[in-house]
Design a protein around this motif. Sequence first.
Motif, PDB file in Angstrom:
ATOM      1  N   TYR A  94       0.841  -1.192   0.000  1.00 31.75           N
ATOM      2  CA  TYR A  94       0.000   0.000   0.000  1.00 31.75           C
ATOM      3  C   TYR A  94       0.879   1.246   0.000  1.00 31.75           C
ATOM      4  CZ  TYR A  94      -2.881  -3.803   1.647  1.00 31.75           C
ATOM      5  OH  TYR A  94      -3.490  -5.014   1.755  1.00 31.75           O
ATOM      6  N   MET A  95       0.360   2.303  -0.646  1.00 35.07           N
ATOM      7  CA  MET A  95       1.068   3.572  -0.715  1.00 35.07           C
ATOM      8  C   MET A  95       0.142   4.682  -0.226  1.00 35.07           C
ATOM      9  SD  MET A  95       3.053   5.454  -3.881  1.00 35.07           S
ATOM     10  CE  MET A  95       4.638   4.679  -3.543  1.00 35.07           C
ATOM     11  N   PRO A  96       0.168   4.987   1.068  1.00 32.88           N
ATOM     12  CA  PRO A  96      -0.648   6.089   1.581  1.00 32.88           C
ATOM     13  C   PRO A  96      -0.133   7.430   1.067  1.00 32.88           C
ATOM     14  CG  PRO A  96       0.137   4.639   3.344  1.00 32.88           C
ATOM     15  CD  PRO A  96       0.919   4.312   2.119  1.00 32.88           C
ATOM     16  N   GLY A  97      -0.971   8.435   1.134  1.00 31.98           N
ATOM     17  CA  GLY A  97      -0.567   9.768   0.718  1.00 31.98           C
ATOM     18  C   GLY A  97      -1.745  10.707   0.686  1.00 31.98           C
ATOM     19  N   TYR A  98      -1.446  11.961   0.428  1.00 36.89           N
ATOM     20  CA  TYR A  98      -2.457  13.009   0.407  1.00 36.89           C
ATOM     21  C   TYR A  98      -2.737  13.489  -1.014  1.00 36.89           C
ATOM     22  CZ  TYR A  98      -1.742  13.215   5.448  1.00 36.89           C
ATOM     23  OH  TYR A  98      -1.660  12.891   6.776  1.00 36.89           O
ATOM     24  N   PHE A 269      -5.184  18.366  -0.440  1.00 36.39           N
ATOM     25  CA  PHE A 269      -4.821  18.122   0.952  1.00 36.39           C
ATOM     26  C   PHE A 269      -6.057  18.112   1.848  1.00 36.39           C
ATOM     27  CE2 PHE A 269      -0.635  19.594  -0.572  1.00 36.39           C
ATOM     28  CZ  PHE A 269       0.119  18.526  -0.130  1.00 36.39           C
ATOM     29  N   ALA A 270      -5.813  17.955   3.153  1.00 35.45           N
ATOM     30  CA  ALA A 270      -6.868  17.696   4.134  1.00 35.45           C
ATOM     31  C   ALA A 270      -8.037  18.674   4.016  1.00 35.45           C
ATOM     32  CB  ALA A 270      -6.275  17.750   5.535  1.00 35.45           C
ATOM     33  N   MET A 271      -9.193  18.126   3.602  1.00 34.06           N
ATOM     34  CA  MET A 271     -10.432  18.894   3.491  1.00 34.06           C
ATOM     35  C   MET A 271     -11.399  18.441   4.581  1.00 34.06           C
ATOM     36  SD  MET A 271     -10.959  18.655  -0.624  1.00 34.06           S
ATOM     37  CE  MET A 271     -10.916  16.869  -0.573  1.00 34.06           C
ATOM     38  N   LEU A 272     -12.416  19.246   4.815  1.00 34.05           N
ATOM     39  CA  LEU A 272     -13.401  18.918   5.841  1.00 34.05           C
ATOM     40  C   LEU A 272     -14.179  17.660   5.464  1.00 34.05           C
ATOM     41  CD1 LEU A 272     -15.103  19.456   8.365  1.00 34.05           C
ATOM     42  CD2 LEU A 272     -16.492  21.036   6.984  1.00 34.05           C
ATOM     43  N   LYS A 273     -14.155  16.676   6.354  1.00 27.67           N
ATOM     44  CA  LYS A 273     -14.990  15.482   6.241  1.00 27.67           C
ATOM     45  C   LYS A 273     -15.760  15.340   7.551  1.00 27.67           C
ATOM     46  CE  LYS A 273     -14.864  10.458   5.607  1.00 27.67           C
ATOM     47  NZ  LYS A 273     -15.457  10.105   6.925  1.00 27.67           N
ATOM     48  N   THR A 706      -8.932   8.575   0.861  1.00 27.69           N
ATOM     49  CA  THR A 706      -7.622   7.931   0.926  1.00 27.69           C
ATOM     50  C   THR A 706      -6.945   8.132   2.274  1.00 27.69           C
ATOM     51  OG1 THR A 706      -6.577   9.888  -0.052  1.00 27.69           O
ATOM     52  CG2 THR A 706      -7.286   8.138  -1.557  1.00 27.69           C
ATOM     53  N   THR A 707      -7.262   9.209   2.961  1.00 27.11           N
ATOM     54  CA  THR A 707      -6.755   9.436   4.308  1.00 27.11           C
ATOM     55  C   THR A 707      -7.709  10.377   5.015  1.00 27.11           C
ATOM     56  OG1 THR A 707      -4.826  10.088   5.638  1.00 27.11           O
ATOM     57  CG2 THR A 707      -5.310  11.411   3.700  1.00 27.11           C
ATOM     58  N   ALA A 708      -7.817  10.239   6.325  1.00 26.30           N
ATOM     59  CA  ALA A 708      -8.677  11.114   7.121  1.00 26.30           C
ATOM     60  C   ALA A 708      -8.102  11.196   8.525  1.00 26.30           C
ATOM     61  CB  ALA A 708     -10.114  10.588   7.155  1.00 26.30           C
ATOM     62  N   GLN A 709      -7.521  12.342   8.862  1.00 25.20           N
ATOM     63  CA  GLN A 709      -6.922  12.535  10.173  1.00 25.20           C
ATOM     64  C   GLN A 709      -7.901  13.274  11.091  1.00 25.20           C
ATOM     65  OE1 GLN A 709      -4.059  11.150  11.104  1.00 25.20           O
ATOM     66  NE2 GLN A 709      -4.036  10.252   9.037  1.00 25.20           N
ATOM     67  N   ALA A 724      -9.505  15.244   5.340  1.00 22.99           N
ATOM     68  CA  ALA A 724      -9.516  14.090   4.442  1.00 22.99           C
ATOM     69  C   ALA A 724      -9.026  14.455   3.052  1.00 22.99           C
ATOM     70  CB  ALA A 724     -10.924  13.503   4.347  1.00 22.99           C
ATOM     71  N   SER A 725      -8.497  13.446   2.373  1.00 27.35           N
ATOM     72  CA  SER A 725      -8.161  13.542   0.963  1.00 27.35           C
ATOM     73  C   SER A 725      -8.928  12.462   0.216  1.00 27.35           C
ATOM     74  CB  SER A 725      -6.658  13.378   0.740  1.00 27.35           C
ATOM     75  OG  SER A 725      -5.937  14.427   1.356  1.00 27.35           O
ATOM     76  N   TYR A 726      -9.212  12.718  -1.075  1.00 25.06           N
ATOM     77  CA  TYR A 726     -10.061  11.829  -1.865  1.00 25.06           C
ATOM     78  C   TYR A 726      -9.354  11.412  -3.149  1.00 25.06           C
ATOM     79  CZ  TYR A 726     -13.908  13.391   1.147  1.00 25.06           C
ATOM     80  OH  TYR A 726     -14.710  13.674   2.227  1.00 25.06           O
ATOM     81  N   SER A 727      -9.681  10.214  -3.609  1.00 26.66           N
ATOM     82  CA  SER A 727      -9.139   9.727  -4.873  1.00 26.66           C
ATOM     83  C   SER A 727      -9.964  10.261  -6.042  1.00 26.66           C
ATOM     84  CB  SER A 727      -9.150   8.192  -4.897  1.00 26.66           C
ATOM     85  OG  SER A 727     -10.488   7.708  -4.872  1.00 26.66           O
ATOM     86  N   ARG A 728      -9.449  10.090  -7.236  1.00 30.57           N
ATOM     87  CA  ARG A 728     -10.129  10.517  -8.451  1.00 30.57           C
ATOM     88  C   ARG A 728     -11.258   9.555  -8.804  1.00 30.57           C
ATOM     89  NH1 ARG A 728      -8.624  13.923 -12.507  1.00 30.57           N
ATOM     90  NH2 ARG A 728      -6.550  14.155 -11.564  1.00 30.57           N
TER      91      ARG A 728
END
Length: 740
Positions: A94-98, A269-273, A706-709, A724-728
């Motif tokens: 796996y390759m995590p990222g923002y 980058f990190a958006m409101l979720k 893809t990530t949510a802190q 959070a960040s989102y995939s295409r």
Amino acid sequence: MKRRPHHSSGISALLATTALAGSLLAPAAIAQEGDRQLRFDDSTLLDQIVVTARRRDEALRDVPLAVDVQTGEQLSERGAHDAPAVLREVPGVYMPGYGDRTTSYVIMRGIGPILQPLSPDDSSVITFVDGTPLPAASSNSAYLDLERVEVIKGPQSTLFGRNTSGGAINLVPVMPGDTFEGYLRGEIGTERHRILEGAAGGPLIADTLGARVAFRLKGIDGYIDNAAGPELGAQHSAVGRLTLRLTPSDQTSWTVSASAESARGTPPFAMLKGDGFPILASQNLSDESVRNYASQSKFEHEFERFTFTSQTSYNVNQSHLTYDGVDGFLGNRISGVPVEFFRNPAINFFDWDIEQSRFTQEFRLNSAPGETVQWIAGATYYRDEADVDSTIKVFAYGPAAAGRSTFNQVTTGQAVFGEATYPITEKLKASLGGRYTWEQKKYASRYESDGTEPLAIDQFDESGRRNYNFWTGRASVSYDWTDEFMSYASIARGYKSGGYGTFNQMNWQGIPRAPYESSSSISYEAGARGTFLDSRLNFSAAAFYNDVSKEQILAFHPTTFQPMSLNLDTRSYGLEVDGSYEVTDNWSIAAGLTYTSTEIGNVSAAVAASQRGLKDGNRLPYVPTWAGRASLSYRSSLDALGFANAADLGLSARLGYNFVGSRYSDAGNLSRLDPVHLISARVALEWDNGEVYIFGENLLNKRYVTTAQPYGQSLVTGNEVFGASYSRGATIGIGAAVKF
């Protein structure tokens, strides 16, 4: 905000040369008509695939390791142009990222940095080009004109060296051939997806000197609506490589190559979720530019009983990254400050300039093919340097985020290594290998306040130096039950040296950073692979257990959100199964499934207080319990389908499915990500020197998180909110390729 000058003349010249040559030629990756009737792209004959997983050429079926091999033809058919696309086909990796390249890293079988790397060389999986290591920051780079990709699972420290306790990824480029050939490929699609790539190679002096050039131009528009600027998620890149191969005799060869890559994007980058908020950003500073420069030299001479190899490489990664300190909508929900206030770039920004370089020199001796005892012995020297220059001003974070910091780290080391494989009987083989490494790390850092925080000192300088001497090793046995089926078992020790974290959340008070400790691992593996039913069925399976002591974790202070470097113990174990089957001469299926159980341990009270929810028994971030893939392929000539006078035309189709189970994206296990289901498809009309095709990726058109802190509680609803960040979503397009 500062900007590093863009040194683009080298890549411009290289790309101009490769584009001119490539425009005349066509793809080595397109199958010949005869191959189209005999072998499917998702099937690889174990006795025909040659790998270098143990730093020597050997058939895949003979390797007592878990190795996933993807050929250049498979990469081309799947449109896999970079690390995320290739590793998606390898369950357990796996390759995590923002959405950016700079912060990307690789986790393999649960081994890797927890949340993010602590320092520029904190990595458990390294990418190699023909056996030479790239900087950790180059993990998410372009994969261009490759013969194959080898994903080698489990500790590879014995033969590949430092920072490979999780595994290694080896990219094997296409070499210049004895005949002149090449290709040109183009694609267009939704969201202005576009690709133009090509390669050409052949002899310059018959039987003595060959050359090959390759290039790719790629771009796609953004996919995240942004209330404060243009859409986020756009990517544009250009990459090229030149390879020269000198063969003055049958025993001697010298290969040199140089490559350059330039990429730019607007990462989401990190958006409101949370709070029922839609996928919408409020960011006006998202910008990333990356440049990779790589050069390698490989000299080989075959003696009667052994081969001498000298490999030299120098690789550089340069990154510039600017982004909002806090997304406007997210900042509003956790602070009550108006959204517009966060759009002021003077008080809400991160700005990074990062440069990493890696020089390596390795000498090794390999036993000649056919020797009773197969062995390898060598010595390595390396020097890594990292420069990080960051300017930060985030009004919500206080004095820890109000100034400029520079960080320089130099790592030098030497190592000796060796491994031998001895045939105990005709069918039973035993291997034993080890490496001893001497390593030194030193750093120097400076903090300068921007003068806006009265509690911060004006300037603070710090430095440090640490030495690490360590051994790694591997022992394995393998048994050939038949000529087509083997099994193996192994135990290996991995090691990742400690060091100094890039970040010091207390530098504004004049307190130096404390070093983090080294990490070590013991890994056990048992597996089998084979071919059955007249080589129509390929099958492999492996069970593994990893016990990691003092794994390195990047935690964030609960009130200032500033990073901290810590250590924890981890454990992971699981099972991997992979196979392919040619059902008929026209139909083929392939599938892979992995189960991974992970656990965090030895969490002290002080460490638990650093991150909400962190405790013994938590699962590792970004590692799902289940992951898998499956594909269905069809291939036939058109005359076999009833089309008259179409014997030279063929039809191929592939339907792919990838699954990633639910997993957490934080060590506190507060943010659980939903499962991912990706469906892809491709249909092509082929002929001897080309093809046209239509393709689709993520056909369900879902933008997965893809990530949510966790950022705390919303002042509006009291609910937990995340960055959070989102995939295409879906990409659909058409393409064409010709070969020469």
